[in-house]
Design a protein around this motif. Sequence first.
Motif, PDB file in Angstrom:
ATOM      1  N   PRO A 257      35.672  31.134  48.779  1.00  0.00           N
ATOM      2  CA  PRO A 257      36.069  32.529  48.575  1.00  0.00           C
ATOM      3  C   PRO A 257      35.227  33.208  47.492  1.00  0.00           C
ATOM      4  CG  PRO A 257      37.684  31.035  47.632  1.00  0.00           C
ATOM      5  CD  PRO A 257      36.733  30.180  48.409  1.00  0.00           C
ATOM      6  N   SER A 258      34.767  34.404  47.789  1.00  0.00           N
ATOM      7  CA  SER A 258      33.941  35.127  46.820  1.00  0.00           C
ATOM      8  C   SER A 258      34.716  35.458  45.552  1.00  0.00           C
ATOM      9  CB  SER A 258      33.395  36.415  47.456  1.00  0.00           C
ATOM     10  OG  SER A 258      34.468  37.248  47.887  1.00  0.00           O
ATOM     11  N   VAL A 259      36.044  35.654  45.684  1.00  0.00           N
ATOM     12  CA  VAL A 259      36.839  35.990  44.508  1.00  0.00           C
ATOM     13  C   VAL A 259      36.835  34.833  43.507  1.00  0.00           C
ATOM     14  CG1 VAL A 259      39.024  35.154  45.510  1.00  0.00           C
ATOM     15  CG2 VAL A 259      39.060  36.903  43.726  1.00  0.00           C
ATOM     16  N   LEU A 260      36.717  33.595  43.995  1.00  0.00           N
ATOM     17  CA  LEU A 260      36.662  32.436  43.103  1.00  0.00           C
ATOM     18  C   LEU A 260      35.373  32.467  42.297  1.00  0.00           C
ATOM     19  CD1 LEU A 260      37.840  29.741  42.138  1.00  0.00           C
ATOM     20  CD2 LEU A 260      36.695  28.636  44.065  1.00  0.00           C
ATOM     21  N   THR A 261      34.273  32.791  42.952  1.00  0.00           N
ATOM     22  CA  THR A 261      32.989  32.868  42.259  1.00  0.00           C
ATOM     23  C   THR A 261      32.946  34.047  41.296  1.00  0.00           C
ATOM     24  OG1 THR A 261      31.881  31.863  44.162  1.00  0.00           O
ATOM     25  CG2 THR A 261      30.493  33.048  42.576  1.00  0.00           C
ATOM     26  N   ASP A 262      33.461  35.193  41.748  1.00  0.00           N
ATOM     27  CA  ASP A 262      33.327  36.426  40.969  1.00  0.00           C
ATOM     28  C   ASP A 262      34.343  36.548  39.840  1.00  0.00           C
ATOM     29  OD1 ASP A 262      31.298  37.049  42.701  1.00  0.00           O
ATOM     30  OD2 ASP A 262      32.537  38.322  43.988  1.00  0.00           O
ATOM     31  N   ARG A 263      35.600  36.104  40.107  1.00  0.00           N
ATOM     32  CA  ARG A 263      36.662  36.412  39.152  1.00  0.00           C
ATOM     33  C   ARG A 263      37.406  35.192  38.616  1.00  0.00           C
ATOM     34  NH1 ARG A 263      40.148  41.339  41.314  1.00  0.00           N
ATOM     35  NH2 ARG A 263      40.761  41.248  39.108  1.00  0.00           N
ATOM     36  N   GLY A 264      37.100  34.015  39.111  1.00  0.00           N
ATOM     37  CA  GLY A 264      37.664  32.812  38.527  1.00  0.00           C
ATOM     38  C   GLY A 264      38.877  32.260  39.252  1.00  0.00           C
ATOM     39  N   LEU A 265      39.346  31.106  38.754  1.00  0.00           N
ATOM     40  CA  LEU A 265      40.387  30.337  39.423  1.00  0.00           C
ATOM     41  C   LEU A 265      41.725  31.063  39.473  1.00  0.00           C
ATOM     42  CD1 LEU A 265      41.225  27.659  40.749  1.00  0.00           C
ATOM     43  CD2 LEU A 265      41.691  26.771  38.454  1.00  0.00           C
ATOM     44  N   ALA A 266      42.153  31.660  38.375  1.00  0.00           N
ATOM     45  CA  ALA A 266      43.477  32.275  38.329  1.00  0.00           C
ATOM     46  C   ALA A 266      43.615  33.382  39.365  1.00  0.00           C
ATOM     47  CB  ALA A 266      43.752  32.815  36.928  1.00  0.00           C
ATOM     48  N   VAL A 267      42.632  34.273  39.431  1.00  0.00           N
ATOM     49  CA  VAL A 267      42.687  35.380  40.396  1.00  0.00           C
ATOM     50  C   VAL A 267      42.601  34.855  41.813  1.00  0.00           C
ATOM     51  CG1 VAL A 267      41.548  37.494  41.150  1.00  0.00           C
ATOM     52  CG2 VAL A 267      41.704  36.971  38.711  1.00  0.00           C
ATOM     53  N   ALA A 268      41.742  33.840  42.031  1.00  0.00           N
ATOM     54  CA  ALA A 268      41.605  33.274  43.373  1.00  0.00           C
ATOM     55  C   ALA A 268      42.909  32.635  43.847  1.00  0.00           C
ATOM     56  CB  ALA A 268      40.474  32.251  43.398  1.00  0.00           C
ATOM     57  N   LEU A 269      43.606  31.952  42.944  1.00  0.00           N
ATOM     58  CA  LEU A 269      44.879  31.336  43.321  1.00  0.00           C
ATOM     59  C   LEU A 269      45.953  32.387  43.581  1.00  0.00           C
ATOM     60  CD1 LEU A 269      45.053  28.240  40.923  1.00  0.00           C
ATOM     61  CD2 LEU A 269      44.535  28.265  43.379  1.00  0.00           C
ATOM     62  N   GLU A 270      45.922  33.468  42.833  1.00  0.00           N
ATOM     63  CA  GLU A 270      46.867  34.556  43.100  1.00  0.00           C
ATOM     64  C   GLU A 270      46.651  35.129  44.505  1.00  0.00           C
ATOM     65  OE1 GLU A 270      46.358  37.384  40.018  1.00  0.00           O
ATOM     66  OE2 GLU A 270      47.151  36.089  38.429  1.00  0.00           O
TER      67      GLU A 270
END
Length: 390
Positions: A257-270
């Motif tokens: 997921p691009s959100v994991l690369t761009d914004r980190g683990l916490a946002v990606a898990l949300e």
Amino acid sequence: MRPADSDKSLEQLVREHAALRRVATLVAREPSPAEVFEAVAREVGTLLGARRAQLVRVASPEEGIVAASWSDGTLQPVPVGHPAPIDGRGVLGRMMRNPRPVRIEDWDEAGGGVAALMRSLGIRAGAAGPIVIGGRVWGAVAAVWSDAADMPAGAEDRVAAFAELVAYAIENAEARDEIAASRARLVEAADEARRRIERDLHDGAQQRLVAAALELTMLEQQLERGPEAAKAVLARAREQLDGGLSDLRDLARGIHPSVLTDRGLAVALEALAKRAPVPVELRVAVNGRLDQAIEAAAYFLVSEAITNAAKHARAESVRVDVEANGDTMHVTVADDGVGGAETTRGSGLGGLIDRVEAVGGQLEITSPSGDGTRLSARLPTNVLGGLNGR
């Protein structure tokens, strides 16, 4: 001590160190365990002047199996694979109760079936050292003599030194086998992931894009006949294109997921929790960014655990806790499903163990029948630190 005795003791010590060094060098070359077993039996028997020396592994609480055997020529060596009874009075039986070196100066005093067997062979004394692996007695290295007077002082401790080298050899071989098996499982998982991507592309986005191309061809024909009909065809083509793009986004999100690369683990898990097919209670206590490989390992651990909970465990809810303290991150995923999940290596959950261990972490899975499944992972916050700390 007389000078002659001192010289003799020094000579024995040199010979013993040379024998241990030969075995240690052999173990370092990572040969097969059978080769190490044979060398140890030969070195122990020759060094200590025994009539026989052998290596026995525990097959059951009642029986051992000869794994290597040596004889000085006065007796036939025990064939490899021969059963060796364990009656609790012999060296192996004693070590299974208390994993320490054993010295027996008179088998008649020990009694039992093993003593009767030794008496029939003209053997009265013996010494052995335990081979301990993972906290349990795997087997023993043993040597026997016709008379206690022939058995050297401290023979049991000297045999035990060779038994320790055998334990290292077995542990190394098991580690090599597990690494090879883990690599095979990872390759198989990668191949399966590639095949799944191919299927998803063929059955999803590709079909939609083909349909969109057909609609555009029809649109070209409709433009010549009537603008109104062309609008309807254009709308269908747009729907197909939108659907294809959506499929591609979902597929890309599943790969990484691009959100994991761009914004980190916490946002990606949300974002993952919001899309989950079951309600997810999420708690994340991670300050800042972590090693990308660690973030990816934690993300896919949670993602696959949630998928398994919904698909196989028939769970109604999932709780996810992620917390990073210092150089360690703890990830826990617990569901209220039916439990009883297969957790051995080679299963779906077993693949998660490989993924976690590949970055230097550890994963514990508990899944009692009827009481849900719980995954507890301990990951390093830096992948190199985790691998170096093994």
